[in-house]
Every structure is written in structure tokens, then in C-alpha cells.
Design an enzyme around this catalytic site. Structure first.
Site, short mmCIF file in Angstrom:
data_model
loop_
_atom_site.label_atom_id
_atom_site.label_comp_id
_atom_site.label_asym_id
_atom_site.label_seq_id
_atom_site.Cartn_x
_atom_site.Cartn_y
_atom_site.Cartn_z
N ILE A 144 45.61 67.04 -15.99
CA ILE A 144 46.09 67.12 -17.38
C ILE A 144 46.92 65.92 -17.79
CG2 ILE A 144 46.04 69.64 -17.45
CD1 ILE A 144 49.01 69.66 -16.83
N GLU B 203 54.19 58.40 -12.99
CA GLU B 203 54.51 57.11 -12.38
C GLU B 203 53.89 56.98 -11.00
OE1 GLU B 203 58.65 56.54 -11.97
OE2 GLU B 203 58.47 54.61 -10.94
N PHE B 204 53.79 58.11 -10.26
CA PHE B 204 53.35 58.02 -8.88
C PHE B 204 51.93 58.56 -8.66
CE2 PHE B 204 57.26 56.63 -7.07
CZ PHE B 204 58.24 57.17 -7.89
N GLY B 205 51.34 59.21 -9.65
CA GLY B 205 50.01 59.76 -9.45
C GLY B 205 49.62 60.65 -10.61
N VAL C 287 49.01 64.38 -12.72
CA VAL C 287 49.62 65.67 -12.98
C VAL C 287 48.48 66.65 -13.25
CG1 VAL C 287 51.22 66.99 -14.42
CG2 VAL C 287 51.64 64.56 -13.97
N ASP D 71 68.67 60.90 -18.84
CA ASP D 71 67.44 60.65 -19.59
C ASP D 71 67.08 61.88 -20.41
OD1 ASP D 71 64.03 59.60 -18.76
OD2 ASP D 71 65.29 59.20 -20.50
#
Length: 913
Positions: free
Chosen positions: A589, A593-595, A597, A708
């Protein structure tokens, strides 16, 4: 503004007298227009000005001076008498008005306001009327046509119009920040900011860092300049004068290397500036700048030769030492090179360079210390050594480096060091070792001397033995002990240097003698050293582990995973490992940043299946990426709150590595609101804000700073429950209420539009800076996902906030919500509310929805009426004990009694202390 002859509607009665001479309240003779037809009901009397050209103005202000007779003083006509009049305006491209047009009614005229008197008069004396003057100012706009008329309508008042002043605001032409800005009219709205482009003054150039070109100022509604965007500054070779209004060329002998506001500087040593306006000074002859020198650095020369070169023969090595050159050339970066030449006996030719076998310690070229040890030299040979002094400008000079020379004659040398030792065998009380001959025996080896000592004891308690061969058995040792060994060789000249230490261990009782050729004992020694380190690290961790001052009351604090020496330990402590066979990925979906979702399902044995969100770590990751990826799970796993995203667990024992969380059907809050614009009631939006504030209240109590907080990092489920997520910028906050800050790394990326000014400028992140961010989230929610500060660049946002600009209320935003936003955006962080107070304020709005009906901004702001510390309004509760029961805190009744907290009035004044 002079009043023209009277303009009256045709057919009306003479109800406005021609200008009369009367006395005002200060006994001064004035001229007025008067009307007092109060005896007849249904009055509709008008007075119109001449045509007024607007001269480019967008908004006009009208100051009216008038007096009104008190109706109560005229009892006979009190029912039909009024004490007000109405102000209108009508725009036109030309002076086309007549007695009939514009019509004498509100239709073609635009109403400005109905004006009432603050003071009225009721008496007269023998000298005439004694009046009380009123002054009112009204404004209107935006104006778009060439000019306009003003009109005053009387509906049955006894009044006199004394003076009318019509004016507008404009910002004057100005030179500011080395840029000139033209005269600029104020905007058509009261809150308008009219942008005016500027032009750099001569010899200045634009240095905008906003990402958008151009130098701009903004003219506000009162004719004042504010919110500068971009600026100009003097070019290289020019310096500021006249308070940033002009740039002047640097005089001869002076320079300025870069664009900026710095003044010109005198040329540095050994350089000169031959022309005015120089940006760089030229080096004099025989002086230079290296490639690494700045253009404003002094010019330098090469160093002189090293001084006092001497040598010392140490075994088979030669130690050369010298002193620094007398003249370093004006630099500190002096280095030394060593040139070795050998002069063979019986050879009539010149000396030649030494071969590669000669070794230099620490090195031969680029020495920073004034010493070098030369080894692997031949015995009874004449050597010549040259020590060159060089610096970073030597290669720019046509001169050869200066050097010092010395001749060294080597005699019969001692043997070099034994390179290594091997364990041949061991028992519980002995070790047999062997070693090779030195690489350079420099003669016949007569014998070897072995030195050894218990590794756990001081080196001074060592023992020695002599062996005529390159093998020896060391006896009378203790079982299971580690010993350090060194060996050296002896010739007729003497002993050579000891070898390096090597560690070997005797066997434990019951072991057989072993023939080994490895260094297992050394590994054992390293392991013991590592164990000692772990013990020390454990003690330090215990000493610095966060300890609550309210230990025993169930208080829980967030623990930064980076405080763990082994990050995997944090994962094991805070995140549950999930068997990958329990997870079924159904759809990708998105990407992170790392892969990727993904959407999927999780089913534990014996439990029902449910949907989850799955973050996967892309293949080919580094160990650092894996650690950063899993650190979010280490953080998330510490939180348990209905408004904070829930961690289901992690998958670390198979590929790909995963983080599994609850699935939020509606995704991120900002995109969800944009899709559903206008579809929610204000009460529903406030309910979402209340959930976010409750989650942040919980995180703040955990001593956690989000850093953030934005609508994009809030997730929404199918029931419209909002949950705080994305803990990638998290940092641990020390339990010190007086200094709850975190200083970020200089290169850390910061979401400017959501971040408090102290966090942007000084990297100071606190719960108070999270409150500022929450105010921006409130604005995003009430504007249905609008981008904060619209298309302004980040630098424009920083400049505007620094000049006290704050976001206006979104359309149809309740006034109380915008006031709460403004409280969150207080410049001083100590003046911002706490999340606990924000939750309480939103609860009050939800309990009393009528407070959410008023929209727009008022002229005055209350002193935080929503943020009081009063207990909830429970009309049925009569004392503190009942109140504590109602809020499920009965266990504190005794504490309240002891502290004298008996009435609600006393409780409302409780402080944190």
C-alpha cells in the site's frame, strides 16, 4: 476634506441647514451641517460629498467629527428620535453624480456602518448650543474604480456634522538591507500584506536563501513595512556604508573576499591590493598561498632547513632527531621528508638511494614529529641522511626544499627482534614454546633470553631463563593461568630488543598435554577482557538508568533505545517477536524510507485473525539501516494508549525484517481530510483534535518528545479515532522539568512549517515545541489538510514567524479554537499551554458546543480562559472526596486532607509542586 455645497434628494424638505457658525465644546467657532427634524417620524435625509479620487489607494479610512442631541432631553419626541446616522460609499469611474443619481437609497450605495455617539448633549446656554464632540473612524475597501462618493443618512436624529477627514495608508519609499523599495499602497483588506519587489542598490547583489528569487517587503494595512523576504548585500570588494543603504569600494590596500555585510580588511601579510574594490590581495614575490588556504589568508614562504640534526645508534637501528627550522615560512603545517643514501666502501662513485629494505618508523615522508627511527641497515656501512623541511607551498615555489645532512657509519649491530613465538605443548604447570631466528641476526646467535610473568600481576614481577636453542620449556607454572612471554637474541655485540608480548595459558587440571600451533590462549585473554568490559558497562548502565522520583507510584518513563550498548537488547525488551508463519502479506500500500508498507493479516495460534500494517526492510540493507529501522519498534513498544499507534511485534529472525502494527483504515490524517473536505461537523473535528492531544499528553508524561508532530504523522481508523505515529525523530528527554531540551545534530533535517522557533534556531526540542507543532496540526485539521503557510518558502516562514506573524483562522474556524492555536504559538515556550491543559480546554468545548459557534477573530483575546486548572463541573459533587471518587483517584483522599485540599477553590489553585 473640504465639504462641497449641499446635495439633497429632490423633493425633500430643507432638513439639513446650510453650514452654520456655532461654538464647539471648547468654545471655538466652527462650521457644521445640522439636522434636527425629530418631531416628524420616517425621516430619510441624505448628505453626499463631491467625487473623491482614490489616487491608487485600495482601502480608505474616514474620520468623522460630530455631535448628537440626547433624545431623552426632548421628551416630546423621544419615541421618534434617534441618536445614530449611517455612513455609505459608492464607487465610480468618473464624477457622474446628479440630484437623481446615485439613487438616495441603500441599493446603489454600500453601507460602511451605523455610527452611534459615545457622548451626547442635552442643554443650551445663553451663548448658543454647548455640544459634546464625538470622533469615529471607519474604513472600507477594497476599492477598484477611479474614485468614490461618501454619503451620510439621517433617520431622525438631532445632530451636527462638523468635519470629515478621508485618508489612506501607504508605505513610504525606503532603502532597507541594501535594497530600494518603491512607495506602496496598503492592501484592500485590514489584514492584507501587499508584497513589494525591491531592487539592489549599486554594487550589491541578491543573497536570498529562500529558494525563490527576488527581494521583497510587505506593506501591512497601516502603512508599515514588515516581513522581509530575501535581501541584498554588498558584493566582494565593497563594504556597507550609510546604515545598509549603500556599498562602497574597498580602498587601496584593503580587500573583501566575499559577498556579505563585513567591512573591508587590510591586506594580510606579504600581499597587496593594487586597485580599489579588490576582492583578493595578490601575493608578493617568493610568497604563496596553498590550495587549501582561503583567499583571505596571509601569503607564506617555504621553511628554512631543520636545525641541530643528530643521531643515536640503538641496536641495529639509527634514531635521527632534529629541531624545527628557525623560519617556518609563516606557516604551522611544516612536514619532514627523509632521504637515505648509502655510500659503499671501495666505490669511487656517488652515494646512491637506499633500497626498499630500509624501514622508517613512523614513516619516511610527511613526518610531523622531529624524529625518525631507521632500521634494517647494513653493518659497517657509511650512510648519509638528508632531512627536508617542507610545507604546503613548497611545491609552488621554484626553490628546492631546504634540508640538513648528517653522515652515519654503522658498526657491528645487535640482532633484530624475534618476530613471533609458537606454543608447542602445555600441561597444568608448564608450557613449551619455540620461535624462529631473527630476520637480521647481524652475527652468530649465542643464546636467547626468555622473559615471562603472570598476566594478572604486575610486569615488574617477571622471571627470565636462557636457552641456547630456539625452544624452551617453562616449568613451575600454575594451572589454568595466562602468562605473557617475550624473547630476545644475543650475539657477541649484545642482546637485541625483546619481541612483542604473546599470551599463553596452562591447562586446567585433568587435561592432557596438547600440541597446538594456534593462539587460543590469546583469544581466551581477549574474552576475559571483554567480560570485564561488560561488567563495567553494566555498572554504568545501572548508575545512569532513568529513575523516577515517584518510584513505586506506577510512573513509567520512555527509555531511548540508543542508550543500550546492544540495540538488539532494546528490541528484545520492548518488542515482541512474531513467528513469520503467523503473518500473511496481501497488498503493498506504500513505501517508506527503509522499504515497503503492506496490508496483511496476523493470526496467532488459537486466536482470531485480524488486519495489520506491515513495514518491511528492503534487501541489501546495512547493519546500521537495520538498527535504525528497528529502533522505531523499540520506541513504539513502550507506549500503550488508545491515541498512540499500537505495536503488534517484530520479525527479526527471518527475512525480510518486519515491524507489525495495528492497521488504520483511513491512512494519514492530512490526505484523509483533503478527500473529505467539508464533510465533518466542527464538533467531529474537535473530537479528532482531542484524541491527538490526549495521545500527546500521554507521550509528554512519558518524557517523550516527538519532534515531528504533523497531520501527515497522525493515522485515522474506520471509527475516526486519531493516533499519533511515526517516531523516527524521537529523542529521550531527561527527567528534569527545568531543562527539558534536546540539542539536535547540526545536519539534522527539521520540518520548518511545524517546528517551534527555538527548535529551528537552536535545535532545542521540548514538550513545549511539540505544543507549537500541535497548534499547526489544529490549523491543518480545521482547514481540511491545507498546507501551512501555503506556498511560502521555508525561509519566508522563518522570517514571518520571527516578525510575529501567525496563521489566520481557517474559514469557519471557531474563534475559541483559533485563540487556542495562538496560545500554542506563543514565542516564549514557557507561556504555551501544556498538553494536559489543551485536553481540558477541548473537553470543555465538547461539553459546551455553543462555544464553537462564534467564528472570526476578535479585537481582544482572553487571558487563556480555556486553560484554567479548575476541576470539572460536577454540580452534584459537594466536596473533594466525592470529586476524587468521581475521577477514580480515591486513594489520594488522605493526601488531600493532609495538604488542606478540601474545597474546590483550594484544589483549583494546586500547582505541579
Amino acid at each position: 476634506l473640504p465639504i462641497p455645497p449641499l446635495c439633497l434628494p429632490p423633493g425633500t424638505k430643507q432638513i439639513l441647514d446650510l453650514p452654520l457658525h456655532v461654538l464647539d465644546d471648547k468654545k471655538r467657532l466652527i462650521r457644521t451641517f445640522e439636522v434636527c427634524n425629530v418631531a416628524e417620524p420616517g425621516q430619510n435625509n441624505w448628505l453626499r460629498t463631491h467625487f473623491i479620487e482614490r489616487h491608487g489607494a485600495h482601502r480608505v479610512h474616514v474620520r468623522v467629527r460630530f455631535s448628537v442631541r440626547d433624545c431623552s432631553s426632548m421628551r416630546a419626541v423621544a419615541s421618534s428620535c434617534k441618536e445614530t446616522f449611517t455612513l455609505y460609499y459608492h464607487q465610480s469611474e468618473a464624477d457622474t453624480a446628479s440630484q437623481e443619481l446615485p439613487e438616495w437609497r441603500e441599493g446603489p450605495w454600500t453601507k460602511v456602518d451605523t455610527i452611534a455617539a459615545d457622548e451626547s448633549f442635552s442643554q443650551v446656554d445663553s451663548t448658543g448650543k454647548v455640544v459634546k464632540m464625538n470622533v469615529k473612524v471607519r474604513s472600507f475597501g477594497p476599492l477598484t474604480k477611479h474614485g468614490f462618493y461618501l454619503a451620510f443618512q439621517d433617520s431622525g436624529a438631532c445632530m451636527s456634522l462638523v468635519a470629515v477627514q478621508v485618508y489612506f495608508y501607504k508605505c513610504p519609499a525606503v532603502v532597507k538591507g541594501f535594497a530600494s523599495f518603491p512607495e506602496t499602497f496598503a492592501g484592500g483588506e485590514r489584514t492584507s500584506l501587499v508584497e513589494s519587489p525591491g531592487k539592489c542598490v549599486p554594487n550589491a547583489e541578491e543573497t536570498s536563501m529562500t529558494g525563490s528569487p527576488g527581494v521583497r517587503l510587505h506593506c501591512n494595512g497601516e502603512g508599515e513595512w514588515m516581513v522581509a523576504i530575501g535581501r541584498c548585500t554588498c558584493k566582494a570588494g565593497y563594504q556597507p556604508i550609510d546604515e545598509e543603504r549603500a556599498c562602497q569600494a574597498c580602498p587601496l590596500g584593503f580587500f573583501k573576499v566575499s559577498v556579505g555585510d563585513d567591512p573591508c580588511h587590510l591586506c594580510p601579510a606579504h600581499s597587496h591590493a593594487p586597485l580599489p574594490g579588490s576582492s583578493e590581495c595578490v601575493c608578493q614575490n617568493h610568497y604563496y598561498r596553498s590550495a587549501s588556504d582561503n583567499s583571505d589568508a596571509p601569503c607564506t614562504g617555504i621553511p628554512s632547513a631543520p636545525r641541530d640534526l643528530s643521531y643515536e645508534i640503538v641496536g641495529s637501528n639509527v634514531l635521527l632527531t632534529w629541531r624545527l627550522p628557525k623560519d617556518l615560512g609563516g606557516r604551522k603545517d611544516v612536514f619532514f621528508n627523509v632521504i637515505c643514501k648509502v655510500c659503499l666502501a671501495g666505490s669511487s662513485g656517488p652515494c646512491v638511494r637506499c633500497g626498499d629494505s630500509v624501514q622508517f618508523e613512523p614513516r619516511q615522508v610527511g613526518l610531523t614529529e622531529s624524529r625518525v627511527q631507521v632500521s634494517n641497515l647494513l653493518a659497517r656501512v657509511q650512510y648519509t641522511f638528508e632531512i627536508q623541511a617542507v610545507n604546503l607551498v613548497t611545491e609552488l615555489s621554484s626553490e628546492a626544499p631546504h634540508y640538513a645532512t648528517i653522515n652515519v657509519s654503522t658498526s657491528q649491530s645487535v640482532p633484530s627482534a624475534v618476530p613471533m613465538m609458537h606454543q608447542v605443548s602445555r600441561t597444568t604447570n608448564s608450557i613449551t614454546l619455540s620461535w624462529p631466528q631473527p630476520d637480521q641476526p647481524n652475527g652468530i646467535i649465542l643464546d636467547y633470553q626468555l622473559r615471562y610473568f603472570d598476566k594478572a600481576e604486575d610486569e615488574g614481577n617477571s622471571f627470565t631463563l636462557t636457552s641456547e636453542t630456539n625452544m624452551a620449556t617453562i616449568s613451575n607454572l600454575s594451572p589454568g593461568k595466562i602468562y605473557a612471554f617475550q624473547v630476545r637474541a644475543r650475539t657477541a655485540v649484545g642482546y637485541g630488543p625483546y619481541s612483542g608480548k604473546m599470551y599463553f595459558q596452562t591447562s586446567v587440571g585433568g587435561e592432557r598435554s596438547e600440541m597446538v600451533q594456534d593462539r587460543l590462549p590469546l583469544i581466551v585473554g581477549s574474552a576475559l577482557g571483554g567480560l570485564a568490559f561488560l561488567v563495567i558497562a553494566g555498572l554504568i548502565l545501572v548508575m545512569f538508568w532513568p529513575v523516577s522520583s515517584t518510584a513505586g507510584l506506577g510512573v513509567k518513563y520512555y527509555i531511548d533505545p540508543s542508550t543500550y550498548e546492544d540495540p538488539n537488547e532494546a528490541i528484545r525488551e520492548f518488542a515482541k517477536e512474531i513467528d513469520v508463519s503467523f503473518i500473511k502479506i496481501e497488498e503493498v500500500i506504500g513505501s517508506g524510507e527503509f522499504g515497503e508498507v503492506c496490508f496483511g493479516r496476523l493470526k496467532h495460534p488459537g486466536k482470531r485473525e485480524y488486519t495489520v500494517a506491515i513495514k518491511t526492510l528492503k534487501s541489501g540493507y546495512t547493519e546500521e539501516q537495520r538498527r535504525e529501522f528497528l529502533s522505531e519498534a523499540s520506541i513504539m513498544g513502550q507506549f500503550e494508549h488508545p491515541n498512540v499507534i499500537h505495536l503488534e511485534g517484530v520479525v527479526t529472525k527471518s527475512r525480510p525484517v518486519m515491524i507489525v502494527t495495528e492497521f488504520m483504515e483511513n491512512g494519514s490524517l492530512d490526505s484523509f481530510l483533503r478527500q473529505k473536505e467539508g464533510q465533518f461537523s466542527v464538533l467531529q473535528l474537535v473530537g479528532m483534535l482531542r484524541g491527538i492531544a490526549a495521545g500527546m499528553h500521554y507521550l509528554s508524561d512519558m518524557n517523550y518528545v516527538h519532534r515531528d508532530l504533523a497531520a501527515r504523522n497522525i493515522l485515522v481508523n474506520s471509527n475516526l479515532v486519531c493516533k499519533v505515529s511515526d517516531f523516527g525523530l524521537s529523542r529521550f528527554l531527561e527527567d528534569d522539568a527545568s531543562n527539558r531540551t534536546y540539542t539536535g545534530a547540526p545536519g539534522c533535517k527539521i520540518p520548518i512549517r511545524w517546528t517551534a522557533p527555538e527548535a529551528v534556531q537552536y535545535r532545542k526540542f521540548t514538550s513545549s515545541s511539540d505544543v507549537w507543532s500541535y497548534g499547526i496540526v489544529m490549523w491543518e485539521v480545521m482547514s481540511y489538510g491545507e498546507r501551512p503557510y501555503w506556498d511560502m518558502s521555508n525561509q519566508d516562514v522563518i522570517n514571518a514567524i520571527d516578525q510575529d506573524y501567525r496563521l489566520p483562522p481557517p474559514p469557519d474556524c471557531p474563534t475559541v479554537l483559533h485563540l487556542l492555536m495562538l496560545d500554542c504559538w506563543q514565542k516564549e515556550r514557557v507561556q504555551r499551554p501544556r498538553f494536559e491543559q489543551i485536553v481540558s480546554a477541548l473537553d470543555k468545548m465538547i461539553r459546551k458546543p455553543s462555544a464553537l459557534k462564534a467564528t472570526g477573530t476578535g479585537s481582544s483575546r482572553p487571558s487563556q480562559p480555556l486553560l484554567s486548572n479548575c476541576p470539572p463541573d460536577f454540580p452534584s459533587l459537594s466536596n473533594a472526596h466525592e470529586w476524587l471518587d468521581a475521577i477514580k483517584m480515591s486513594r489520594y483522599k488522605e493526601n488531600f486532607d493532609q495538604a488542606g485540599l478540601i474545597t474546590f477553590d483550594v484544589i483549583s489553585r494546586m500547582t505541579l509542586e
